[in-house]
Design a protein around this motif. Sequence first.
Motif, mmCIF file in Angstrom:
data_model
loop_
_atom_site.group_PDB
_atom_site.id
_atom_site.type_symbol
_atom_site.label_atom_id
_atom_site.label_comp_id
_atom_site.label_asym_id
_atom_site.label_seq_id
_atom_site.Cartn_x
_atom_site.Cartn_y
_atom_site.Cartn_z
ATOM 1 N N TYR A 93 13.336 -2.180 -10.894
ATOM 2 C CA TYR A 93 12.433 -1.409 -11.753
ATOM 3 C C TYR A 93 11.014 -1.556 -11.215
ATOM 4 C CZ TYR A 93 10.417 0.580 -15.983
ATOM 5 O OH TYR A 93 9.733 1.385 -16.869
ATOM 6 N N ILE A 94 10.452 -0.453 -10.757
ATOM 7 C CA ILE A 94 9.156 -0.470 -10.075
ATOM 8 C C ILE A 94 8.064 -0.033 -11.052
ATOM 9 C CG2 ILE A 94 7.840 0.525 -8.156
ATOM 10 C CD1 ILE A 94 10.622 0.919 -6.789
ATOM 11 N N HIS A 95 7.125 -0.944 -11.305
ATOM 12 C CA HIS A 95 6.047 -0.676 -12.251
ATOM 13 C C HIS A 95 4.725 -1.104 -11.631
ATOM 14 C CE1 HIS A 95 6.065 -5.009 -13.164
ATOM 15 N NE2 HIS A 95 7.384 -4.890 -13.144
ATOM 16 N N GLU A 96 3.657 -0.861 -12.348
ATOM 17 C CA GLU A 96 2.327 -1.106 -11.794
ATOM 18 C C GLU A 96 2.115 -2.567 -11.414
ATOM 19 O OE1 GLU A 96 -2.314 0.187 -12.638
ATOM 20 O OE2 GLU A 96 -0.780 0.472 -14.180
ATOM 21 N N GLY A 97 2.716 -3.480 -12.167
ATOM 22 C CA GLY A 97 2.534 -4.895 -11.889
ATOM 23 C C GLY A 97 3.077 -5.333 -10.548
ATOM 24 N N LEU A 98 4.038 -4.580 -9.990
ATOM 25 C CA LEU A 98 4.592 -4.932 -8.682
ATOM 26 C C LEU A 98 3.695 -4.498 -7.530
ATOM 27 C CD1 LEU A 98 8.406 -4.122 -9.057
ATOM 28 C CD2 LEU A 98 7.263 -6.329 -9.240
ATOM 29 N N ASP A 99 2.809 -3.542 -7.801
ATOM 30 C CA ASP A 99 1.888 -3.041 -6.776
ATOM 31 C C ASP A 99 2.639 -2.522 -5.549
ATOM 32 O OD1 ASP A 99 -0.624 -2.379 -5.788
ATOM 33 O OD2 ASP A 99 -0.872 -4.311 -4.771
ATOM 34 N N VAL A 100 3.712 -1.776 -5.791
ATOM 35 C CA VAL A 100 4.482 -1.154 -4.713
ATOM 36 C C VAL A 100 3.984 0.277 -4.527
ATOM 37 C CG1 VAL A 100 6.757 -0.297 -4.038
ATOM 38 C CG2 VAL A 100 6.537 -2.564 -5.070
ATOM 39 N N PRO A 101 3.526 0.649 -3.334
ATOM 40 C CA PRO A 101 3.056 2.030 -3.118
ATOM 41 C C PRO A 101 4.172 3.038 -3.358
ATOM 42 C CG PRO A 101 2.381 0.578 -1.321
ATOM 43 C CD PRO A 101 3.361 -0.194 -2.140
ATOM 44 N N LEU A 102 3.797 4.220 -3.811
ATOM 45 C CA LEU A 102 4.770 5.289 -4.071
ATOM 46 C C LEU A 102 4.675 6.422 -3.061
ATOM 47 C CD1 LEU A 102 4.852 5.522 -7.975
ATOM 48 C CD2 LEU A 102 6.187 4.073 -6.424
ATOM 49 N N LEU A 103 4.032 6.165 -1.937
ATOM 50 C CA LEU A 103 4.035 7.099 -0.810
ATOM 51 C C LEU A 103 4.553 6.358 0.425
ATOM 52 C CD1 LEU A 103 0.592 8.942 -1.173
ATOM 53 C CD2 LEU A 103 2.847 9.984 -1.417
ATOM 54 N N GLY A 104 5.415 7.023 1.174
ATOM 55 C CA GLY A 104 5.871 6.451 2.433
ATOM 56 C C GLY A 104 7.365 6.294 2.565
ATOM 57 N N TYR A 105 8.091 6.347 1.427
ATOM 58 C CA TYR A 105 9.537 6.099 1.468
ATOM 59 C C TYR A 105 10.270 7.310 0.907
ATOM 60 C CZ TYR A 105 13.931 3.449 0.902
ATOM 61 O OH TYR A 105 15.230 2.999 0.963
ATOM 62 N N ASN A 106 11.501 7.504 1.358
ATOM 63 C CA ASN A 106 12.253 8.710 1.030
ATOM 64 C C ASN A 106 13.011 8.630 -0.284
ATOM 65 O OD1 ASN A 106 12.633 11.306 1.949
ATOM 66 N ND2 ASN A 106 14.530 10.860 3.020
ATOM 67 N N ALA A 107 13.379 7.421 -0.737
ATOM 68 C CA ALA A 107 14.293 7.290 -1.870
ATOM 69 C C ALA A 107 13.597 7.304 -3.223
ATOM 70 C CB ALA A 107 15.117 6.012 -1.730
ATOM 71 N N PHE A 108 12.315 6.973 -3.279
ATOM 72 C CA PHE A 108 11.589 7.043 -4.552
ATOM 73 C C PHE A 108 10.115 7.285 -4.283
ATOM 74 C CE2 PHE A 108 11.461 2.469 -3.516
ATOM 75 C CZ PHE A 108 10.114 2.187 -3.669
ATOM 76 N N GLY A 109 9.416 7.721 -5.322
ATOM 77 C CA GLY A 109 7.984 7.993 -5.205
ATOM 78 C C GLY A 109 7.699 9.463 -5.017
ATOM 79 N N LEU A 110 6.714 9.759 -4.175
ATOM 80 C CA LEU A 110 6.237 11.132 -3.986
ATOM 81 C C LEU A 110 6.290 11.508 -2.513
ATOM 82 C CD1 LEU A 110 3.066 10.716 -6.217
ATOM 83 C CD2 LEU A 110 5.239 11.730 -6.919
ATOM 84 N N ILE A 111 6.605 12.790 -2.256
ATOM 85 C CA ILE A 111 6.683 13.268 -0.879
ATOM 86 C C ILE A 111 5.885 14.559 -0.759
ATOM 87 C CG2 ILE A 111 8.197 14.039 0.991
ATOM 88 C CD1 ILE A 111 10.432 12.395 -0.267
ATOM 89 N N ASP A 112 5.011 14.610 0.241
ATOM 90 C CA ASP A 112 4.178 15.781 0.538
ATOM 91 C C ASP A 112 4.594 16.337 1.893
ATOM 92 O OD1 ASP A 112 2.095 17.610 1.081
ATOM 93 O OD2 ASP A 112 0.825 15.995 1.866
ATOM 94 N N ARG A 113 5.049 17.585 1.904
ATOM 95 C CA ARG A 113 5.480 18.199 3.163
ATOM 96 C C ARG A 113 4.532 19.317 3.609
ATOM 97 N NH1 ARG A 113 10.429 15.827 4.143
ATOM 98 N NH2 ARG A 113 11.620 15.198 2.302
#
Length: 419
Positions: A92-112
Amino acid sequence: MIEVHLPHVTFEDAGESIRLVWRETLYADFDKGELARIIRRKYRVEPEITVRNGAMVIDTDYPGIEQYISIYIQNNLGAILRNRYTNRRVFYIHEGLDVPLLGYNAFGLIDRGTNLIQIRGVSGCNLSCVFCSVDEGPYSRTRKLDYVVDVDYLMKWFDEVARIKGRGLEAHLDGQGEPLIYPFRVELVQALREHPNVSVISMQSNGTLLTDKLVEELAEAGLDRVNLSLHSLDPDKARMLMGRKDYDLEHVLDMAEAMVNAGIDVLIAPVIIFGINDDEAEAFIEFARKIGAGKRWPALGFQNYIPYKFGRNPTIAKLVPFKDFYAWLRKLEEKTGMRPLVLKPKHFGMEKREFIPLSFRPGEIVKAEVVLPGRIKGEMLAKARNRLIEVINTDAEVGDMVRVRIVRTRHGIYIGTEI
């Protein structure tokens, strides 16, 4: 008797354990004996723990136990949370983990490089399609875990992306699997609808998890279109292609019509495997016409099957070059009068936009912190410069600092090898 209730939680009796089901999509099992022991140590009582009407029932009236056991469950939930559809462990990825949400294919955001932003709040799928490009679903042989991103954290990152990309965006909910297993699916659509830079909200879905109630909730929240993964109108063939004997084609067809009636546009999106379902093309077109699909956007989006390195690739599939595939589509247009079948970005209001600036260049060596396990063997996720990097062929562990050579940066998806 004390009843334990938690927000968005239903409890189920699973024999030796109590199963907590959170938002219908995630679960965690708590051993009854262990729960009884921690209560006995604290309160010197011998409780029996059962489930009634979705609540956990503890057969004592000792004050404070309800709050105590609720805190215990919430404190331990993250370590044992699992995906209800794949049975895999969930991070479970939340703000407290400080995991970026750009750069990976399986979760987060993708800009093409367009005005469409892909939003991936969850990984995993309830089906195991025989042609799945990422070997997803409950029968996957390669995917070892799943991710869920907290909706507030996801929107925080979307705000930043939208600031860079500008107005008139299409927010497209998709993923390596089924977006409707995301526990905050309605809340995400609501938040995107309220965003000033978002003009269109669309979603990819296989439709199996839809209900009349959920369709109404998504419509009221502001969902504009669903690209429906429907690959056969024959029940037996559909079950084969979807990789599940319990696949209910009739339900999916009913939900397609329900979405149209609720004001959600539907685009039927079959993957065409020549020799298997190409003979159903006209039937797909007639079904789309029957339910009134394609009011604002094209009604159909036929896709040509292609094999993928890490996907499920049926040996019976006949590969057709894209030149021949498009010729086949044009013949369908002429024969049926259904247009367009050869789709272009303009049909969806897509336009080129400046990419979010890359944080790394190919060949660059960077020092990164390993923050999460990856989804397949030998893969870990590391962060540097506020971006995620998929580090492949590595034995590193979470917390390690590693030197990574960047080998791929296409569309801001970063892949590197440890050196």
